[in-house]
Design an enzyme around this catalytic site. Structure first.
Site, PDB file in Angstrom:
ATOM      1  N   CYS A 184     -46.031  10.332 -70.845  1.00 22.53           N
ATOM      2  CA  CYS A 184     -47.012   9.272 -71.139  1.00 22.53           C
ATOM      3  C   CYS A 184     -47.703   8.770 -69.866  1.00 22.53           C
ATOM      4  O   CYS A 184     -48.850   9.118 -69.592  1.00 22.53           O
ATOM      5  CB  CYS A 184     -46.356   8.094 -71.861  1.00 22.53           C
ATOM      6  SG  CYS A 184     -45.676   8.517 -73.478  1.00 22.53           S
ATOM      7  N   ARG A 185     -47.005   7.945 -69.083  1.00 24.41           N
ATOM      8  CA  ARG A 185     -47.684   7.249 -67.973  1.00 24.41           C
ATOM      9  C   ARG A 185     -48.033   8.145 -66.787  1.00 24.41           C
ATOM     10  O   ARG A 185     -49.181   8.126 -66.326  1.00 24.41           O
ATOM     11  CB  ARG A 185     -46.806   6.075 -67.500  1.00 24.41           C
ATOM     12  CG  ARG A 185     -46.682   4.985 -68.529  1.00 24.41           C
ATOM     13  CD  ARG A 185     -45.543   4.038 -68.198  1.00 24.41           C
ATOM     14  NE  ARG A 185     -44.242   4.697 -68.329  1.00 24.41           N
ATOM     15  CZ  ARG A 185     -43.082   4.140 -68.008  1.00 24.41           C
ATOM     16  NH1 ARG A 185     -43.078   2.911 -67.513  1.00 24.41           N
ATOM     17  NH2 ARG A 185     -41.949   4.791 -68.179  1.00 24.41           N
ATOM     18  N   SER A 186     -47.052   8.897 -66.275  1.00 28.22           N
ATOM     19  CA  SER A 186     -47.365   9.661 -65.045  1.00 28.22           C
ATOM     20  C   SER A 186     -48.343  10.816 -65.280  1.00 28.22           C
ATOM     21  O   SER A 186     -49.194  11.056 -64.407  1.00 28.22           O
ATOM     22  CB  SER A 186     -46.100  10.109 -64.312  1.00 28.22           C
ATOM     23  OG  SER A 186     -45.306  10.957 -65.094  1.00 28.22           O
ATOM     24  N   ASN A 221     -42.226  11.626 -68.180  1.00 25.46           N
ATOM     25  CA  ASN A 221     -43.333  12.498 -67.736  1.00 25.46           C
ATOM     26  C   ASN A 221     -44.156  13.028 -68.924  1.00 25.46           C
ATOM     27  O   ASN A 221     -44.687  14.140 -68.881  1.00 25.46           O
ATOM     28  CB  ASN A 221     -42.823  13.661 -66.862  1.00 25.46           C
ATOM     29  CG  ASN A 221     -43.923  14.415 -66.111  1.00 25.46           C
ATOM     30  OD1 ASN A 221     -43.823  15.611 -65.890  1.00 25.46           O
ATOM     31  ND2 ASN A 221     -44.990  13.750 -65.737  1.00 25.46           N
ATOM     32  N   CYS A 238     -42.790   8.743 -63.768  1.00 22.81           N
ATOM     33  CA  CYS A 238     -42.353   7.770 -64.776  1.00 22.81           C
ATOM     34  C   CYS A 238     -41.004   8.250 -65.323  1.00 22.81           C
ATOM     35  O   CYS A 238     -40.323   9.056 -64.685  1.00 22.81           O
ATOM     36  CB  CYS A 238     -43.401   7.579 -65.870  1.00 22.81           C
ATOM     37  SG  CYS A 238     -43.775   9.069 -66.822  1.00 22.81           S
ATOM     38  N   ASP A 248     -43.802   0.892 -70.380  1.00 24.65           N
ATOM     39  CA  ASP A 248     -43.505   2.105 -71.132  1.00 24.65           C
ATOM     40  C   ASP A 248     -44.114   1.983 -72.533  1.00 24.65           C
ATOM     41  O   ASP A 248     -43.730   1.098 -73.294  1.00 24.65           O
ATOM     42  CB  ASP A 248     -41.977   2.211 -71.206  1.00 24.65           C
ATOM     43  CG  ASP A 248     -41.520   3.467 -71.910  1.00 24.65           C
ATOM     44  OD1 ASP A 248     -42.358   4.140 -72.528  1.00 24.65           O
ATOM     45  OD2 ASP A 248     -40.321   3.753 -71.839  1.00 24.65           O
TER      46      ASP A 248
HETATM   47  P1  4NP Z   1     -43.113   7.864 -70.012  1.00 24.39           P
HETATM   48  O1  4NP Z   1     -42.712   7.350 -71.486  1.00 24.39           O
HETATM   49  O2  4NP Z   1     -41.944   7.513 -69.113  1.00 24.39           O
HETATM   50  O3  4NP Z   1     -44.330   7.087 -69.683  1.00 24.39           O
HETATM   51  O4  4NP Z   1     -43.345   9.352 -70.134  1.00 24.39           O
HETATM   52  C1  4NP Z   1     -41.537   7.697 -72.127  1.00 24.39           C
HETATM   53  C2  4NP Z   1     -41.443   8.883 -72.804  1.00 24.39           C
HETATM   54  C3  4NP Z   1     -40.271   9.209 -73.481  1.00 24.39           C
HETATM   55  C4  4NP Z   1     -39.199   8.343 -73.463  1.00 24.39           C
HETATM   56  C5  4NP Z   1     -39.289   7.150 -72.774  1.00 24.39           C
HETATM   57  C6  4NP Z   1     -40.448   6.831 -72.099  1.00 24.39           C
HETATM   58  N1  4NP Z   1     -38.005   8.671 -74.191  1.00 24.39           N
HETATM   59  O5  4NP Z   1     -37.111   7.831 -74.251  1.00 24.39           O
HETATM   60  O6  4NP Z   1     -37.906   9.785 -74.729  1.00 24.39           O
END
Ligand code: 4NP
Length: 157
Positions: A15-17, A13, A10, A129
């Site tokens: 939340c989703r992955s 790294n 993702c 996201d």
């Molecule tokens: P992820 O979510 O891609 O599912 O881990 C996010 C975590 C942090 C951010 C964006 C998406 N950020 O902008 O910091």
């Protein structure tokens, strides 16, 4: 038989992955087939490298008996040689991962696939996201991931 290696990707790294990785691990552990796989996750971005997963995602997952243990890392070129399957969460991750894969001329056998392609209840839906949204977003992501990750495993077996 060689192990099947799977990398979930993702943006951050956190939340989703990591949740997809933990769901996949739980399913293969429950089915007694963990030894057949190498499983990991990574982000296209570097902001959160070394951090544990987002507490909101860890809590939402824990409520479903899913333990997220991974620490964030950024995807690297070598991953395209180490992993058979690289599964992305949304169209933007997909494009970014393909750019890295194609940024070197060396050949690799990794398959970059959108995880959403394996969803049945959430067909054609990206894994959104959840980072800037409310708690509902994390549960929605887990619903989509449980559907698509089990669909992916089914496609392998
Ligand atoms: P992820 O979510 O891609 O599912 O881990 C996010 C975590 C942090 C951010 C964006 C998406 N950020 O902008 O910091």
């Amino acid at each position: 038989m060689d192990k099947i290696s799977v990398l979930f990707v993702c943006l951050g790294n956190i939340c989703r992955s990591p949740a997809a990785e933990a769901i996949f691990l739980k399913i293969i552990e429950d089915r007694g087939i963990k030894e057949k796989f190498i499983v990991d996750s990574a982000g296209t971005g570097s902001w959160h490298v070394g951090k544990e997963a987002d507490g909101r995602m860890k809590l939402a997952a824990k409520n479903r008996n899913i333990n997220i243990k991974s620490k964030a890392r950024q995807i690297k070129r070598e991953d395209f040689h180490r992993f058979n399957y690289i599964l992305t969460m949304d169209n933007s991750n997909y494009i970014d991962v393909l750019k890295i894969k194609n940024s070197e001329s060396s050949e690799d056998d990794s398959k970059v696939i959108k995880l959403q392609d394996f969803a049945s209840d959430f067909a054609n839906k990206e894994v959104p996201d959840p980072y800037f949204g409310g708690d509902d977003g994390f549960n929605n992501v887990l619903d989509i991931l449980e559907d698509s990750v089990s669909g992916f495993l089914k496609s392998l077996l």
